[in-house]
Design an enzyme around this catalytic site. Sequence first.
Site, PDB file in Angstrom:
ATOM      1  CG  HIS A  10      -1.877   0.985   1.441  1.00 57.30           C
ATOM      2  ND1 HIS A  10      -1.615   2.275   1.831  1.00 57.30           N
ATOM      3  CD2 HIS A  10      -3.228   0.928   1.290  1.00 57.30           C
ATOM      4  CE1 HIS A  10      -2.740   2.953   1.921  1.00 57.30           C
ATOM      5  NE2 HIS A  10      -3.737   2.161   1.593  1.00 57.30           N
ATOM      6  CG  ASP A  50       0.757  -2.203   6.163  1.00 55.12           C
ATOM      7  OD1 ASP A  50      -0.146  -2.219   7.020  1.00 55.12           O
ATOM      8  OD2 ASP A  50       0.642  -1.628   5.065  1.00 55.12           O
ATOM      9  CD  GLN A  52      -6.915  -4.345   4.346  1.00 58.36           C
ATOM     10  OE1 GLN A  52      -7.867  -5.061   4.648  1.00 58.36           O
ATOM     11  NE2 GLN A  52      -7.066  -3.067   4.053  1.00 58.36           N
ATOM     12  CE  LYS A 106      -7.380   0.086   6.281  1.00 57.27           C
ATOM     13  NZ  LYS A 106      -7.958   0.575   5.035  1.00 57.27           N
ATOM     14  CB  CYS A 126      -3.787   3.163  -1.526  1.00 54.99           C
ATOM     15  SG  CYS A 126      -4.933   4.472  -1.164  1.00 54.99           S
TER      16      CYS A 126
HETATM   17  N1  PLP Z   1      -1.658  -0.669   4.701  1.00 60.04           N
HETATM   18  C1  PLP Z   1      -2.610  -1.392   4.113  1.00 60.04           C
HETATM   19  C2  PLP Z   1      -2.293  -2.770   3.593  1.00 60.04           C
HETATM   20  C3  PLP Z   1      -3.892  -0.864   3.980  1.00 60.04           C
HETATM   21  O1  PLP Z   1      -4.858  -1.574   3.389  1.00 60.04           O
HETATM   22  C4  PLP Z   1      -4.158   0.432   4.486  1.00 60.04           C
HETATM   23  C5  PLP Z   1      -5.474   1.046   4.281  1.00 60.04           C
HETATM   24  O2  PLP Z   1      -6.168   0.774   3.325  1.00 60.04           O
HETATM   25  C6  PLP Z   1      -3.125   1.114   5.098  1.00 60.04           C
HETATM   26  C7  PLP Z   1      -1.890   0.544   5.198  1.00 60.04           C
HETATM   27  C8  PLP Z   1      -3.345   2.463   5.695  1.00 60.04           C
HETATM   28  O3  PLP Z   1      -4.211   2.364   6.767  1.00 60.04           O
HETATM   29  P1  PLP Z   1      -4.777   3.688   7.468  1.00 60.04           P
HETATM   30  O4  PLP Z   1      -5.349   4.512   6.367  1.00 60.04           O
HETATM   31  O5  PLP Z   1      -5.794   3.174   8.419  1.00 60.04           O
HETATM   32  O6  PLP Z   1      -3.621   4.339   8.136  1.00 60.04           O
END
Ligand code: PLP
Length: 411
Positions: free
Chosen positions: A128, A205, A208, A231, A369
């Site tokens: 992401h 990260d 998800q 999430k 993203c």
């Molecule tokens: N990493 C992953 C794999 C994501 O799916 C997301 C959000 O869609 C993020 C990071 C960023 O999360 P947040 O917007 O809650 O900080």
Amino acid sequence: MEKQLQLFDPMIIRKDFPVLSQKVNNQPLVYFDNAATTQKPQIVVDALTNYYQNYNANVHRGVHHLSQVATAAFEESRDTIRRYINAAYTHEIILTRGSTESINLVASTWGRQNVKEGDEILITELEHHSNIVPWQMLCEEKKARLRVIPINDDGSLNIDAFHNLLNSKTKLLAITHVSNSLGTVIPLKEIISAAHSNNTLVLVDGAQALSHLKVDVIDLDCDFYAFSAHKVYGPMGIGGLYGKEKLLNEMPPYQGGGEMISTVSFEKTVYNELPFKFEAGTPNAGGTIAFASALNYLKGLGIDAIEAYEKELLDYATQRLLEKSNIRIVGTAPGKAAIISFLIDKIHPYDAGTILDQMGIAVRTGNHCTQPLMQRFGIQGTIRASLAFYNTKSEIDSLINGISKVEELFL
Ligand code: PLP
């Protein structure tokens, strides 16, 4: 299995989520955008309301009753989060605004302190933007090199390439646990162990992952693990960073301000101990408490039961989609989580999403993203149906009917 399914009745569970019972465009809402954000059970909404209705106060600072009640609930919630991911110590849980802030925190503190010119940071093609850009910024500042582990055509990680890329300059591997676009689940234990043998730290990260899988940071042996409450059925604007105690102690603070200090004079400031050293300013106490209630709710359902049910849903959705000759599923890695990206012939995902919305079906369209990942597949974007345990097979049937309608209109 039968017992599990009996226990796990999505029709009963859906009653906990009032938002799901509404109609959109005169059709029952079908919510398949869970990777963007999950819906909240009433118990989470109640926890937030209860906090603001009955014991809102600034935490850690007051001797008065409300402040003490709020502080106790806030710190107890931190411990609930710790237990959920099985961290060793409560002070290893740093509360942030979410995964993005958690990753930026590590890049700005550990990264600035440890990454030098010529060093390498390893990420993957699946990431992401939140797990790409902070490292790009750091590499630019430090004249370090960002290297990318390629994936295979099914969306799984190319493990041989990973081993080949690891070298004496690799300071950090920043890697997703579950891909938000393809659903790929990374075999983290194997990867983390190889990285550690190379003296490379690993940031995961986990944005998800918490909603789909059992996460145990001790078992994984990751150095950092980033996550977002929204999430995982909790509120927006709150999340966390797990970090190993030793590393967190060695890192400089992230932001300066109240809470993160022990003493301040104009000549010198002494920083607070963990976790407060990284939590400048008034925290999102109500959000943290509601986040903990979401985790308790999930625990009540049982993550194993959730995983089993979501797998059943994923298999059903995959099979129904593949019955259609025009569908291409992007990302078919074995053992993937319940996230399906697909394309309908040459139809633009945005057009498909718009028609599906008219039928009350919420899917996400676009690059999710993950622009570099879309480039890897030579596409602009996909239609993404990301499933949750409150979804049903009959909702998947509605999606299939919706796709037929899209095909009628555009093919
Ligand atoms: N990493 C992953 C794999 C994501 O799916 C997301 C959000 O869609 C993020 C990071 C960023 O999360 P947040 O917007 O809650 O900080």
